[in-house]
Design an enzyme around this catalytic site. Structure first.
Site, short mmCIF file in Angstrom:
data_model
loop_
_atom_site.label_atom_id
_atom_site.label_comp_id
_atom_site.label_asym_id
_atom_site.label_seq_id
_atom_site.Cartn_x
_atom_site.Cartn_y
_atom_site.Cartn_z
N CYS A 112 -21.39 2.04 7.23
CA CYS A 112 -20.96 3.59 7.23
C CYS A 112 -21.98 4.26 6.22
O CYS A 112 -21.79 5.40 6.11
CB CYS A 112 -19.55 3.68 6.82
SG CYS A 112 -18.48 2.89 8.16
N HIS A 250 -18.93 10.81 4.88
CA HIS A 250 -18.89 9.83 6.26
C HIS A 250 -17.27 10.11 6.53
O HIS A 250 -16.47 9.77 5.49
CB HIS A 250 -18.89 8.33 5.58
CG HIS A 250 -18.39 7.34 6.39
ND1 HIS A 250 -18.58 7.28 7.91
CD2 HIS A 250 -17.48 6.21 6.19
CE1 HIS A 250 -17.98 6.51 8.40
NE2 HIS A 250 -17.40 5.91 7.54
N ASN A 280 -13.67 6.73 12.99
CA ASN A 280 -14.98 6.44 12.16
C ASN A 280 -15.99 5.65 13.07
O ASN A 280 -15.76 4.68 13.71
CB ASN A 280 -14.36 5.47 11.25
CG ASN A 280 -15.36 4.72 10.39
OD1 ASN A 280 -16.35 5.07 10.55
ND2 ASN A 280 -14.88 3.88 9.30
N1 ACO Z 1 0.34 0.98 13.41
C1 ACO Z 1 1.42 0.66 12.80
N2 ACO Z 1 1.62 0.07 11.76
C2 ACO Z 1 0.58 -0.56 11.21
C3 ACO Z 1 -0.73 -0.23 11.58
C4 ACO Z 1 -0.84 0.51 12.68
N3 ACO Z 1 -1.97 0.81 13.41
N4 ACO Z 1 -1.74 -0.96 10.91
C5 ACO Z 1 -0.91 -1.49 9.91
N5 ACO Z 1 0.41 -1.15 10.04
C6 ACO Z 1 1.31 -1.74 9.02
C7 ACO Z 1 0.93 -2.83 8.25
O1 ACO Z 1 1.30 -4.14 8.97
C8 ACO Z 1 2.11 -2.67 7.11
O2 ACO Z 1 3.24 -3.27 7.67
P1 ACO Z 1 4.13 -4.16 6.32
O3 ACO Z 1 4.15 -3.13 5.26
O4 ACO Z 1 5.32 -4.44 7.15
O5 ACO Z 1 3.36 -5.29 6.26
C9 ACO Z 1 2.15 -1.08 6.85
O6 ACO Z 1 1.76 -0.56 8.00
C10 ACO Z 1 1.16 -0.66 5.76
O7 ACO Z 1 0.20 -1.19 5.94
P2 ACO Z 1 -1.32 -1.09 4.90
O8 ACO Z 1 -2.67 -1.85 5.45
O9 ACO Z 1 -0.96 -1.45 3.55
O10 ACO Z 1 -1.54 0.39 5.32
P3 ACO Z 1 -2.36 1.59 4.13
O11 ACO Z 1 -1.44 2.44 3.76
O12 ACO Z 1 -3.13 0.69 3.20
O13 ACO Z 1 -3.40 2.22 5.17
C11 ACO Z 1 -5.38 2.18 6.27
C12 ACO Z 1 -4.10 1.32 5.82
C13 ACO Z 1 -5.27 3.51 6.77
C14 ACO Z 1 -6.39 1.41 6.97
C15 ACO Z 1 -6.16 2.49 4.91
O14 ACO Z 1 -5.94 1.34 4.18
C16 ACO Z 1 -7.36 2.91 4.88
O15 ACO Z 1 -7.79 4.04 5.42
N6 ACO Z 1 -8.43 2.30 4.45
C17 ACO Z 1 -10.01 2.37 4.45
C18 ACO Z 1 -10.33 1.86 5.71
C19 ACO Z 1 -11.55 2.50 5.97
O16 ACO Z 1 -11.94 3.73 6.10
N7 ACO Z 1 -12.52 1.47 6.56
C20 ACO Z 1 -13.84 1.85 7.17
C21 ACO Z 1 -14.72 1.70 5.99
S1 ACO Z 1 -16.21 2.43 6.82
C22 ACO Z 1 -17.24 1.06 7.45
O17 ACO Z 1 -18.26 0.64 6.83
C23 ACO Z 1 -17.06 0.45 8.81
#
Ligand code: ACO
Length: 323
Positions: A112, A250, A280
């Site tokens: 990214c 990004h 993304n």
């Molecule tokens: N739908 C419903 N529930 C979900 C989903 C989904 N799509 N995904 C995860 N959950 C659940 C999990 O299982 C978890 O449940 P649990 O508490 O019972 O275990 C709960 O939701 C919370 O999950 P977390 O992963 O802790 O959620 P978080 O608040 O951290 O949000 C997210 C996740 C949105 C992915 C966040 O961490 C984020 O945006 N991170 C950055 C990711 C990113 O931008 N990556 C790309 C980088 S760029 C590149 O180089 C490709």
């Protein structure tokens, strides 16, 4: 200053749209979960096009819009983490497809941060003997997504975008940059593991094409490191944050961008966001945003803009550009 002008910009996305509601028909998720956490409503996904098809469409559009012919190009760089092949690279396929017979071409893999890294490389080339080139970010991330894994599948989309850059004597171009790589944190975001088959030992490893991500770590990395690279680039240019007209970050997650704006003490209005429509798109995201904003007239000549990427590698980078 490395002097260049953005002659044209262009973007393409596949026609097929997959909404959060459609995802919810085959995985345990919902718009109510995805949108508040990411700002994403939908993403575009290819039917049968590959990354080189999207990149070639962008290249053709850049040539058509600018009136520059393919044989006037000196180089083509494609930022991508989802190439069609290990070789030829996407950039080499584009060069062949558009018949850019005088251009040398290669891919740059920085996930990214790809768009920011490629513009930096192009800027350095234009400061030497080269006159003009294409910089394209292109991704078909849908082929790297495990559509059963809701923790990553909801985040990514397909698309491509690019700019035609040309050397100029005007006082425009790259004012300063800060590019960083944190390879020791690489395990927080991986995709496209290649099978290692050793003929001599008979040991065969399993190929694993899919994204694996520690979302929390990537989130914390982005919100901490993007303000650092932006500050470093501004310091090098001897500029303040207030002196930037538009910040093009990004587009991974609207919450990440809002948090960076806050940490950076700048109004969110200076950080346009279009992740709702595309998800993304990795190396393509900043280019898609830039082209949309140029079409809308929000970004235009005379402005000073900052571009910042972050993601797999882990990588981060910021560029300060005088338009
Ligand atoms: N739908 C419903 N529930 C979900 C989903 C989904 N799509 N995904 C995860 N959950 C659940 C999990 O299982 C978890 O449940 P649990 O508490 O019972 O275990 C709960 O939701 C919370 O999950 P977390 O992963 O802790 O959620 P978080 O608040 O951290 O949000 C997210 C996740 C949105 C992915 C966040 O961490 C984020 O945006 N991170 C950055 C990711 C990113 O931008 N990556 C790309 C980088 S760029 C590149 O180089 C490709």
């Amino acid at each position: 200053m490395e002097q260049f002008t953005i002659v044209e910009s262009a973007h393409v996305v596949p026609q097929r749209v997959v909404t959060n509601d459609e995802l919810a028909t085959f995985m345990d998720t919902s718009d109510d979960w995805i949108y508040p956490r990411t700002g994403i409503h939908q993403r575009h996904v290819v039917n049968d096009e590959n990354t080189s098809d999207l990149a070639t469409s962008v290249a053709n559009e850049l040539l058509a819009k600018s009136g520059i012919t393919a044989d006037q190009l000196d180089f083509i760089i494609v930022g991508t983490m989802s190439p069609d092949n290990l070789t030829p690279s996407v950039a080499q396929q584009v060069q062949g497809n558009i018949k850019a017979n005088n251009a040398f071409a290669w891919d740059l893999s920085a996930a990214c941060s790809g768009f920011v890294y490629t513009i930096s490389m192009a800027s350095a080339l234009l400061a030497t003997k080269y006159q003009r080139g294409l910089v394209i970010g292109a991704e078909v991330l849908s082929k790297l997504v495990d559509w059963q894994d809701r923790s990553t599948a909801v985040l990514f989309g397909d698309g491509a975008a690019g700019v035609l850059l040309e050397k100029t004597s005007a006082q425009v171009g790259l004012l300063a940059e800060s590019l960083k790589t944190y390879g020791e944190q690489s395990e927080f975001l991986t995709a496209g593991h290649q099978r290692n088959s050793n003929y001599f030992t008979g040991e065969l490893s399993q190929a694993d094409p899919y994204f694996h991500m520690n979302g929390r770590e990537v989130y914390n990395f982005a919100t901490r490191q993007v303000p650092v690279v932006l500050s470093e680039a501004l310091d090098k240019a001897n500029l303040t944050a207030d002196s930037i007209d538009v910040y093009l970050l990004h587009q991974a997650n609207a919450r990440i961008i809002a948090s960076i704006a806050k940490r950076f003490g700048q109004p969110i209005e200076k950080f346009p966001i279009n992740v709702a429509n595309y998800g993304n798109t990795s190396a393509a995201s900043i280019g898609i945003l830039l082209d949309e904003l140029r079409i809308e007239g929000v970004v235009h000549d005379g402005q000073r803009i900052a571009l910042a990427g972050f993601g797999g590698g882990l990588t981060a980078g910021a560029l300060i550009i005088q338009l």
